[in-house]
Design a protein around this motif. Structure first.
Motif, PDB file in Angstrom:
ATOM      1  N   SER A   1       0.834  -1.198   0.000  1.00 11.92           N
ATOM      2  CA  SER A   1       0.000   0.000   0.000  1.00 11.92           C
ATOM      3  C   SER A   1       0.869   1.248   0.000  1.00 11.92           C
ATOM      4  N   VAL A   2       0.339   2.313  -0.600  1.00  8.47           N
ATOM      5  CA  VAL A   2       1.028   3.601  -0.683  1.00  8.47           C
ATOM      6  C   VAL A   2      -0.006   4.715  -0.507  1.00  8.47           C
ATOM      7  N   ASN A   3       0.475   5.950  -0.445  1.00 10.91           N
ATOM      8  CA  ASN A   3      -0.455   7.051  -0.186  1.00 10.91           C
ATOM      9  C   ASN A   3      -1.085   7.633  -1.444  1.00 10.91           C
TER      10      ASN A   3
ATOM     11  N   ASP B   1       4.704  -7.340 -14.498  1.00 16.25           N
ATOM     12  CA  ASP B   1       5.653  -7.496 -13.389  1.00 16.25           C
ATOM     13  C   ASP B   1       5.147  -6.799 -12.129  1.00 16.25           C
ATOM     14  N   ILE B   2       4.589  -5.600 -12.293  1.00 22.52           N
ATOM     15  CA  ILE B   2       4.010  -4.850 -11.179  1.00 22.52           C
ATOM     16  C   ILE B   2       2.734  -4.180 -11.677  1.00 22.52           C
ATOM     17  N   GLY B   3       1.678  -4.245 -10.885  1.00 17.21           N
ATOM     18  CA  GLY B   3       0.458  -3.496 -11.175  1.00 17.21           C
ATOM     19  C   GLY B   3       0.248  -2.434 -10.114  1.00 17.21           C
ATOM     20  N   VAL B   4      -0.248  -1.275 -10.531  1.00 13.35           N
ATOM     21  CA  VAL B   4      -0.449  -0.171  -9.601  1.00 13.35           C
ATOM     22  C   VAL B   4      -1.912   0.274  -9.672  1.00 13.35           C
ATOM     23  N   PHE B   5      -2.558   0.349  -8.502  1.00  7.11           N
ATOM     24  CA  PHE B   5      -3.962   0.703  -8.384  1.00  7.11           C
ATOM     25  C   PHE B   5      -4.096   2.056  -7.690  1.00  7.11           C
ATOM     26  N   SER B   6      -5.210   2.732  -7.969  1.00  4.19           N
ATOM     27  CA  SER B   6      -5.502   4.018  -7.350  1.00  4.19           C
ATOM     28  C   SER B   6      -6.668   3.894  -6.385  1.00  4.19           C
ATOM     29  N   LEU B   7      -6.562   4.638  -5.288  1.00  2.00           N
ATOM     30  CA  LEU B   7      -7.678   4.775  -4.348  1.00  2.00           C
ATOM     31  C   LEU B   7      -8.025   6.242  -4.169  1.00  2.00           C
ATOM     32  N   ASN B   8      -7.850   7.007  -5.244  1.00  5.77           N
ATOM     33  CA  ASN B   8      -8.235   8.409  -5.287  1.00  5.77           C
ATOM     34  C   ASN B   8      -9.757   8.535  -5.265  1.00  5.77           C
TER      35      ASN B   8
ATOM     36  N   GLY C   1     -10.031   8.304  -0.165  1.00  7.11           N
ATOM     37  CA  GLY C   1      -9.710   9.728  -0.283  1.00  7.11           C
ATOM     38  C   GLY C   1      -8.537   9.877  -1.217  1.00  7.11           C
ATOM     39  N   GLU C   2      -7.365   9.528  -0.722  1.00  4.30           N
ATOM     40  CA  GLU C   2      -6.167   9.344  -1.534  1.00  4.30           C
ATOM     41  C   GLU C   2      -5.531   8.031  -1.105  1.00  4.30           C
ATOM     42  N   GLY C   3      -4.877   7.364  -2.016  1.00  6.16           N
ATOM     43  CA  GLY C   3      -4.218   6.101  -1.672  1.00  6.16           C
ATOM     44  C   GLY C   3      -3.934   5.295  -2.915  1.00  6.16           C
ATOM     45  N   GLY C   4      -3.199   4.222  -2.748  1.00  2.71           N
ATOM     46  CA  GLY C   4      -2.876   3.346  -3.868  1.00  2.71           C
ATOM     47  C   GLY C   4      -2.311   2.040  -3.374  1.00  2.71           C
ATOM     48  N   VAL C   5      -2.190   1.078  -4.285  1.00  2.00           N
ATOM     49  CA  VAL C   5      -1.639  -0.239  -3.965  1.00  2.00           C
ATOM     50  C   VAL C   5      -0.815  -0.720  -5.153  1.00  2.00           C
TER      51      VAL C   5
END
Length: 410
Positions: free
Chosen positions: A62-64, A182-189, A197-201
């Motif tokens: 998880s990331v911001n 190889d890597i997938g990046v998701f948004s939680l905007n 609210g804001e976030g990502g995985v």
């Protein structure tokens, strides 16, 4: 007409989850040193485990934000200053600027006109001896031609990162988008299918990539020695950490994702039925072995058939009250940042650094399909932004029908 209500996925479940975290007093539990809390608090760990289980991946980090996630992912694959990374010009600006963060060079490839995704043929045309990776965006909720792109990457020994911000829960040949590369990046905007609210995985099945993403996320330079990490490439750590409140909300949001996707698919189906048969108008394409989760509802107008320009039709549709309708999308290579090649400082870095041996061009015309789309053909109903019901969807269909029945008057 009654105003459309803003799309909102929050409910009492999220309120109670956030309240529980606040009452615990533990809003974050990260430590920027080698310690069990280097990986975050209980909510962060639970959220990451649930995300991995849902999407069938080995690791979730998880990331911001999704922007942070892209930066983390690109650092983790070992980008060197002067490496080239192929990316679509038809995507969010951060997909490309995250490449510049590592002093690598974005190389913009064109899109294919069915789904607006990165065109494998254009990828191949843009590969040079300096190409290190491909960042592919699954735009609007539909997968790119991922098998073809992965095959190209394997042939040329390239890494692939999926920017899956707009397609969580979409399927591609039996796998979730975001889990193919190889890597997938998701948004939680806030305006995505689900959000915190804001976030990502970031997700991956590779143990080393997962560890490197965890290090870059949380001040890795302070941890590598004690943790026993010997690969110091890009171990300039950041604070890209997700908080406990966001993770708790994310746990509840993830439970809702299938139902929220079904809702958008239902909305799209009503639009498809209402707009079917309008000459010169193409509704979203869904390819075989794929599903669409409709972050947007992109349309194409053929002016040679309608006899009316896209811009004139757009004006008429807006006048009829069609909500969340847009005709603009950022063509990234035409932005001043790339046209003037001014990023770090004022003298053209990183394009003019000695480590860069390539000669990338950002001139108008390098991505003709994307450039023509935005200037003449493309419209989008942003169904990610508002809550639609049958009455509002029928109003949209009626507006299109009315205008198409009166094209000669436009």
């Amino acid at each position: 007409d009654e105003e459309v209500v803003r799309y909102n996925t929050m409910g009492q479940e999220e309120v109670l989850a956030a309240k529980k975290v606040v009452e615990s007093g533990v809003l974050s539990q990260y430590l920027g040193e080698w310690d069990p809390d280097f990986f975050g608090g209980p909510m962060v760990k639970e959220f990451e485990n649930r995300w991995s289980d849902f999407f069938g991946v080995k690791h979730s980090v998880s990331v911001n934000s999704c922007t942070s996630g892209l930066m983390v992912a690109l650092g983790a694959i070992g980008l060197e200053p002067g490496d080239e990374v192929i990316v679509s010009t038809w995507t969010m600006t951060a997909t490309a600027t995250s490449i510049l963060v590592w002093n690598a060079i974005p190389v913009f490839a064109d899109i294919e006109d069915e789904t607006f995704n990165l065109d494998p043929a254009s990828i191949e045309e843009n590969i040079t001896p300096y190409t290190k990776a491909i960042v592919v965006t699954n735009i609007f909720g539909h997968a790119a031609k991922l098998n073809e792109i992965m095959s190209i990457a394997k042939e040329h020994n390239l890494m692939v990162i999926e920017d899956n911000a707009q397609a969580p829960g979409a399927f591609y040949h039996g796998k979730y988008t975001g889990s193919v590369s190889d890597i997938g990046v998701f948004s939680l905007n806030y305006h995505k299918h689900i959000h915190t609210g804001e976030g990502g995985v970031c997700v991956t099945d590779d143990d080393e990539l997962a560890e490197r993403m965890q290090l870059i996320r949380n001040h890795g330079e302070a941890v590598v020695e004690e943790k026993g990490v010997t690969n110091l490439v890009n171990m300039i750590g950041y604070n890209f950490r997700m908080g406990e409140i966001e993770a708790a909300i994310g746990i509840e949001q993830l439970k809702k994702l299938p139902a929220l996707i079904d809702e958008k698919v239902e909305w799209a189906g009503i639009l498809n039925e209402g707009l079917e048969g309008l000459d010169g108008l193409r509704t979203p394409v869904v390819r075989k072995h794929c599903t669409h989760v409709y972050y947007g509802y992109p349309l194409l107008v053929d002016e040679t058939v309608t006899g009316v320009s896209r811009d004139r039709l757009f004006e008429a549709l807006v006048a009829e009250g069609v909500p969340a309708l847009a005709k603009q999308f950022t063509i990234i290579h035409l932005l001043p940042l790339y046209q003037k090649k001014v990023a770090y400082g004022s003298n053209g870095f990183p394009w003019n650094m000695e480590l860069y041996k390539g000669n990338v061009s950002y001139q108008k015309g390098i991505c003709p399909v994307a450039e023509n789309m935005i200037s003449r053909y493309y419209m989008n109903i942003g169904i990610s932004l508002f809550k639609f019901d049958n009455n509002k969807l029928q109003m949209i269909n009626n507006a299109f029908q009315k205008i198409w029945n009166n094209l000669e008057n436009l």
